[in-house]
Motif scaffolding. Sequence first.
Motif, PDB file in Angstrom:
ATOM      1  N   GLU A 182       1.826 -16.212  26.796  1.00 17.49           N
ATOM      2  CA  GLU A 182       1.753 -17.562  27.364  1.00 17.49           C
ATOM      3  C   GLU A 182       2.324 -17.521  28.777  1.00 17.49           C
ATOM      4  O   GLU A 182       3.343 -16.886  29.045  1.00 17.49           O
ATOM      5  N   CYS A 183       1.660 -18.210  29.669  1.00 17.73           N
ATOM      6  CA  CYS A 183       2.085 -18.304  31.065  1.00 17.73           C
ATOM      7  C   CYS A 183       3.061 -19.476  31.207  1.00 17.73           C
ATOM      8  O   CYS A 183       3.093 -20.382  30.367  1.00 17.73           O
ATOM      9  N   GLY A 184       3.842 -19.474  32.264  1.00 15.86           N
ATOM     10  CA  GLY A 184       4.761 -20.573  32.532  1.00 15.86           C
ATOM     11  C   GLY A 184       4.075 -21.899  32.722  1.00 15.86           C
ATOM     12  O   GLY A 184       4.686 -22.960  32.539  1.00 15.86           O
ATOM     13  N   CYS A 185       2.803 -21.871  33.071  1.00 16.46           N
ATOM     14  CA  CYS A 185       2.049 -23.113  33.254  1.00 16.46           C
ATOM     15  C   CYS A 185       1.591 -23.690  31.916  1.00 16.46           C
ATOM     16  O   CYS A 185       1.018 -24.773  31.874  1.00 16.46           O
ATOM     17  N   GLY A 186       1.861 -22.948  30.827  1.00 15.82           N
ATOM     18  CA  GLY A 186       1.500 -23.429  29.497  1.00 15.82           C
ATOM     19  C   GLY A 186       0.172 -22.904  28.996  1.00 15.82           C
ATOM     20  O   GLY A 186      -0.186 -23.114  27.838  1.00 15.82           O
ATOM     21  N   MET A 202       7.844 -18.121  35.023  1.00 15.52           N
ATOM     22  CA  MET A 202       8.867 -18.810  34.238  1.00 15.52           C
ATOM     23  C   MET A 202       8.346 -20.227  34.008  1.00 15.52           C
ATOM     24  O   MET A 202       7.413 -20.658  34.668  1.00 15.52           O
ATOM     25  N   THR A 203       8.981 -20.935  33.116  1.00 16.98           N
ATOM     26  CA  THR A 203       8.580 -22.326  32.914  1.00 16.98           C
ATOM     27  C   THR A 203       9.069 -23.160  34.096  1.00 16.98           C
ATOM     28  O   THR A 203       9.877 -22.707  34.909  1.00 16.98           O
ATOM     29  N   SER A 204       8.627 -24.384  34.185  1.00 14.66           N
ATOM     30  CA  SER A 204       9.069 -25.269  35.265  1.00 14.66           C
ATOM     31  C   SER A 204      10.568 -25.536  35.191  1.00 14.66           C
ATOM     32  O   SER A 204      11.186 -25.905  36.183  1.00 14.66           O
ATOM     33  N   PRO A 214       7.927 -14.006  27.978  1.00 13.67           N
ATOM     34  CA  PRO A 214       7.540 -12.594  27.952  1.00 13.67           C
ATOM     35  C   PRO A 214       6.870 -12.130  29.257  1.00 13.67           C
ATOM     36  O   PRO A 214       7.048 -10.981  29.666  1.00 13.67           O
ATOM     37  N   VAL A 215       6.139 -13.013  29.936  1.00 10.89           N
ATOM     38  CA  VAL A 215       5.526 -12.623  31.212  1.00 10.89           C
ATOM     39  C   VAL A 215       6.588 -12.324  32.269  1.00 10.89           C
ATOM     40  O   VAL A 215       6.346 -11.541  33.192  1.00 10.89           O
TER      41      VAL A 215
END
Length: 172
Positions: free
Chosen positions: A17-21, A56-58, A64-65
Amino acid sequence: MDLFEVELQKVDWERMECGCGENAAHLPGKIRSLFSLDENHGGGEAFTTVLHDHLMTSADALLPVSAAFVPVAYAALTGTLSEPARRETLGWVLRILGPAVDSDGPIAVECVDAARQGLWVLYAEVMQGDSEAGAAYAFESLMLIEEDLERLRAVQATAGDRLPWDLRSEEL
């Protein structure tokens, strides 16, 4: 094929999963964009690249990325990058390590372990990199993960004015 492409292709981005969701399948293209920044990339302020809210998330939570990016970044740093690309890449490594060293979850441990595997890349950047900002980001990363403080102090003294004044006098 560049070394960073080898590292980039080792990662199964589609399973992360990317930080953008969203699914991180689009992340390799964004990472390549970072590594291809040219001298006209302005601002001088790190973390303004296309990777914002992806590695990273916002809320600056690790994913994991985040851990997968570190060896890819190190591989890119061993090659030819423009000064802005080097600075931004080192800035992202530091940005990932900040919350990683303050956490003890499995992703944080993965990030720190990945970063420690490339200590010499960071040391080379401090001693021979293209910019004071890049050297500062590399040194600050080393301050977070280096366990051999004697070596770190010796490099701090040797680097001299390659580091900003506050890092030259930082107590380790």
